[in-house]
Scaffold this active site. Structure first.
Site, PDB file in Angstrom:
ATOM      1  CD1 TRP A  72       0.862  -0.454   3.007  1.00 62.63           C
ATOM      2  CD2 TRP A  72      -0.648   1.090   3.595  1.00 62.63           C
ATOM      3  NE1 TRP A  72       1.187  -0.030   4.282  1.00 62.63           N
ATOM      4  CE2 TRP A  72       0.279   0.921   4.667  1.00 62.63           C
ATOM      5  CE3 TRP A  72      -1.674   2.001   3.744  1.00 62.63           C
ATOM      6  CZ2 TRP A  72       0.191   1.639   5.859  1.00 62.63           C
ATOM      7  CZ3 TRP A  72      -1.759   2.722   4.945  1.00 62.63           C
ATOM      8  CH2 TRP A  72      -0.827   2.536   5.978  1.00 62.63           C
ATOM      9  CD  GLU A 128       2.462  -3.671   9.205  1.00 61.53           C
ATOM     10  OE1 GLU A 128       3.654  -3.541   9.556  1.00 61.53           O
ATOM     11  OE2 GLU A 128       2.120  -3.820   8.017  1.00 61.53           O
ATOM     12  CE  LYS A 186       5.879  -1.902  11.892  1.00 63.34           C
ATOM     13  NZ  LYS A 186       5.672  -3.070  11.028  1.00 63.34           N
TER      14      LYS A 186
HETATM   15  O1  IFM Z   1       3.749  -1.386   4.124  1.00 67.15           O
HETATM   16  C1  IFM Z   1       4.660  -1.246   5.156  1.00 67.15           C
HETATM   17  C2  IFM Z   1       3.963  -1.478   6.470  1.00 67.15           C
HETATM   18  O2  IFM Z   1       2.931  -0.558   6.666  1.00 67.15           O
HETATM   19  C3  IFM Z   1       4.931  -1.365   7.614  1.00 67.15           C
HETATM   20  N1  IFM Z   1       6.033  -2.283   7.432  1.00 67.15           N
HETATM   21  C4  IFM Z   1       6.742  -2.088   6.167  1.00 67.15           C
HETATM   22  C5  IFM Z   1       5.813  -2.189   4.974  1.00 67.15           C
HETATM   23  C6  IFM Z   1       6.589  -1.938   3.683  1.00 67.15           C
HETATM   24  O3  IFM Z   1       7.118  -0.672   3.695  1.00 67.15           O
END
Ligand code: IFM
Length: 790
Positions: A355, A498, A611
């Protein structure tokens, strides 16, 4: 953790150069990533010519995904290396871990895309001056070129020996994606290697050639082949005191999935690649380099110009850095490919698209390079079949976009297992591929923003509407009815935060799902009433008439978490009931995820720890639904609980802080965001640069401080410049018209460039609407933001 010594250097007095002033073979990862080069077709990590134990040689070609085996997900394979060159002087291998280095510099020119490394090296009785230059051509996407000069500064002669060629012994951290390959030597010392990916069967035709300024300096040249390797061994006549050796290495890569290769046989491809390199033999490195510079200027810098007049020159530098990388990594030549979360700068996230594209990078392309944005949204159209496959697999309808995607119709590409769980000692399950579902509405959101900004009706009717209808079908099948509340809920998801897995009614997910269904209904009514033939075609293909009453019935009853009596919007059903802990210890660490030295994800799940921007991101996407007062209350509530452990977090915070008039706080977020890749922490970017944060830098400047937003289809410009800035000047494209915008603390000037286009264009600011007339400049005075948007 010990603070590391920074090697970064931004003191070159240029907003276009980043550099390193020292060499440290223990910290190569950062410079390999941040000095990486690319042209959207291929990308090259900035590994050095000579070898070091800690280096990670990587070169990728967009879209060439391969699955190493059934237990691994598909990834961009690390292409056989052409950059490495072994250099021996009097039988001693060039290696900067030995001897004395002086005048070391490594500089990347962000405007021209040239990487230059210079140093003097003294070892035993040899003393030499080296200059290495390198670029990945922006004029010819298949080409990369190196130029090396060695000058003898010692009193004794230097016997130089070189080994250079194509080396297929590289892997993706152990996974070898290629067959052994065919190796060919041509009479004029063009070396070729043709290798094929093991599962996707994509052929790579790589060719390389060395060209010496003074061929008479060559004493002996032989070609050798080894396992997965073809190379030239060259001995040179002794280089006498003050004498110079100079040579270039031109390398090319073509693949069998290149658009223009689809109908070409392997033999033809091999010949074409060879002829291409043969033709270049008369072209000097500088000529090829100048062509690349012109292409950068013409395709990138001249189309969108942006200037910050700030007391801190690194504000502009960071913007240039971000834009350089975004264009190095965006496959603007082919809609079957998209941007990886690390671009081509490292193996992190396997070249997959998230995304990150829609929410963090697409805004830049939509407003500054709409023709590139079109490719990125088309990729999602091509991904519909993969998204439909995923929905079906999960017993839903319509299109459920993969959390991570690779080749557009592959479907879900997220790995299932990740890093260690500190408590159980086992790998942590990555749930995102299963339940991080907001990506589906994020994709629809990106499509809508693109159509709003460009008015690209062709795209809308042939592709965009289908995405919007299919994603609405997914959401409506995803809702679950709560009879006691008489509401529809979305249970068991991960929101943008997350650190909260398996939650119910994540606010961001619910609001964006509802928005997605409303959009489909609005579109349905508009097409049915005003564009009946388009409606008929789409209805025949998608059967939307069978869904509309379901959408209308459900959409009003989707549960939307509302502000509580203190004005705080619950991130999900349980968040506000969880324990709050003091996070200052972890927040002071340079390293992200420091929390996991003490807790596992399950424990973090049970605490009010966020996060990355979640509720705050809701305000960014759906600004008009929330008052500034509510936005401020929530920023104050969630900020102390937010770790910014994702590089996606700070830019959103900068934008929302700017929106609510807290420009000093916003500027502080922006300073931190600049440092995600460019900062002094030497381990920050080992796996690659952070593409979403690079998009975020531009977003903070233009959407945050510049206040440019597309809200409910309308272009809104409400600047909030930080105190450090005297002005911000840039252009954007709105409905095919170029708008030149100059923002000052007390006023904004907007000029619609003269054109024959008679479309009426408006801009809104502080609830007032202004018409933009071709060739005319308007002035919008600054008013009090809190006043206007209460
Ligand atoms: O899409 C992101 C996610 O929101 C957080 N961890 C890393 C991913 C890739 O950048």
């Amino acid at each position: 953790m010990d603070k590391q010594k920074s090697l970064m250097n931004y003191e070159r007095n240029s907003p276009w150069t980043i550099g390193e002033i020292g060499f440290d073979s223990q910290h190569l990862g950062k410079s390999e990533s941040i000095f990486s080069q690319g042209n959207g077709y291929l990308g090259l990590r900035a590994t050095l010519e000579e070898n070091y134990v800690n280096q990670k040689r990587d070169m990728f070609v967009a879209g060439t995904f391969n699955k190493f085996d059934n237990d691994e997900v598909t990834e961009l394979p690390n292409v056989p290396d052409v950059v490495g060159i072994d250099i021996k002087i009097n039988d001693i291998e060039l290696n900067l871990n030995q001897g004395k280095i002086s005048n070391y510099s490594l500089d990347l020119n962000l405007k021209t895309g040239e990487l230059v490394r210079k140093f003097d090296w003294q070892y035993r009785n040899v003393y030499l001056r080296f200059v290495f230059r390198r670029f990945v051509s922006f004029a010819n996407r298949h080409l990369l070129a190196q130029n090396i000069s060695i000058e003898n500064l010692s009193d004794i002669a230097a016997d130089i020996y070189l080994e250079s060629g194509i080396n297929g012994q590289v892997t993706n951290s152990g996974s070898q994606h290629f067959s052994e390959g065919i190796k060919v030597q041509h009479p004029n010392n063009i070396l070729q290697m043709i290798s094929e990916t093991t599962q996707s069967k994509i052929r790579f035709i790589q060719s390389t050639r060395l060209i010496f300024t003074e061929p008479t300096q060559i004493k002996r040249s032989l070609v050798a082949m080894g396992r997965r390797k073809i190379f030239q061994k060259i001995s040179l006549y002794p280089l006498l005191k003050n004498q110079k050796l100079s040579f270039s290495k031109y390398s090319t890569v073509f693949t069998s999935i290149d658009k223009d290769a689809e109908t070409t046989s392997q033999d033809q491809l091999i010949d074409q690649a060879r002829f291409f390199l043969e033709k270049l033999v008369g072209d000097s490195f500088d000529k090829l380099f100048n062509e690349s510079i012109s292409a950068w200027n013409h395709n990138v810098w001249e189309k969108h110009e942006i200037q910050i007049d700030s007391i801190d020159s690194t504000d502009q530098l960071s913007l240039n850095f971000a834009r350089y990388h975004l264009h190095s990594m965006v496959p603007s030549h082919d809609a079957r490919m998209n941007i990886g979360a690390k671009g081509f700068s490292g193996e992190g996230y396997k070249g997959h698209t998230f995304w990150d594209t829609e929410i963090f990078m697409l805004p830049y392309f939509i407003l500054a390079y709409p023709e590139i944005a079109k490719k990125l949204v088309t990729y999602r159209f091509l991904g519909l079949s993969g998204a439909e496959k995923k929905a079906k697999l999960n017993h839903y309808e319509g299109a459920q976009y993969p959390w991570e995607s690779a080749w557009p119709d592959d479907g879900e590409a997220t790995p299932v297992w990740g890093g260690i769980d500190i408590v159980t000692g086992k790998p942590t399950k990555i749930w995102s591929g299963f339940i991080e579902q907001h990506i589906t509405s994020d994709v629809a959101y990106g499509v809508k923003q693109y159509i709003d900004a460009t008015g690209d009706i062709d795209f809308a009717y042939s592709k965009g509407c289908e995405i919007i209808f299919e994603t609405a079908k997914f959401w409506s099948s995803r809702l679950s009815y709560n009879p006691s509340e008489q509401l529809y809920e979305i249970k068991n998801v991960i929101g943008p935060d997350e650190y909260k897995e398996h939650v119910n009614n994540n606010a961001f997910t619910n609001y964006s799902a509802q928005w997605n269904i409303y959009l489909a209904i609005e579109l349905y009514d508009d097409l049915k009433n005003n564009h009946s033939s388009v409606f008929e075609d789409l209805n025949n293909k998608l059967g939307i008439a069978d869904y509309i009453s379901d959408w209308r019935e459900k959409v009003k009853k989707i549960y939307l978490p509302k502000p509580n009596d203190k004005g705080v919007i619950p991130q999900d059903d349980d968040y506000l009931n969880k324990k709050v802990i003091d996070l200052s210890k972890y927040k002071s660490e340079d390293q992200v995820g420091a929390l996991f030295d003490d807790y596992n994800l399950k424990q973090v799940n049970n605490m009010q720890i966020t996060k990355q921007a979640d509720i705050i991101l809701l305000f960014f996407l759906f600004d008009s639904l929330f008052t500034k007062k509510i936005q401020k209350i929530n920023l104050d509530y969630y900020l102390p609980k937010t770790m910014h452990d994702s590089s996606l977090s700070l830019s959103t915070h900068a934008i929302i802080a700017a929106d609510i008039g807290q420009t000093a706080t916003a500027y502080d977020f922006f300073q931190k965001e600049k440092n995600i890749d460019m900062g002094s922490f030497m381990d920050s970017s080992n796996d690659g640069v952070h593409a979403a944060s690079l998009g975020g830098i531009w977003n903070s400047v233009v959407q945050g401080f510049g206040g440019v937003r597309i809200i409910d289809g309308i272009l809104r410009i409400e600047p909030n410049l930080p105190e450090a800035w005297k002005s911000l000047t840039f252009n954007i494209f709105w409905k095919n018209n170029r708008l030149d915008i100059q923002e000052f603390p007390d006023r904004t000037l907007i000029t619609r460039q003269s054109s024959t286009d008679s479309t009426k264009i408006f801009v809104s600011s502080k609830l007032k609407e202004y018409e933009l007339i071709s060739g005319k400049k308007i002035t919008i005075p600054k008013e009090n933001i809190m006043e206007a948007s209460k």
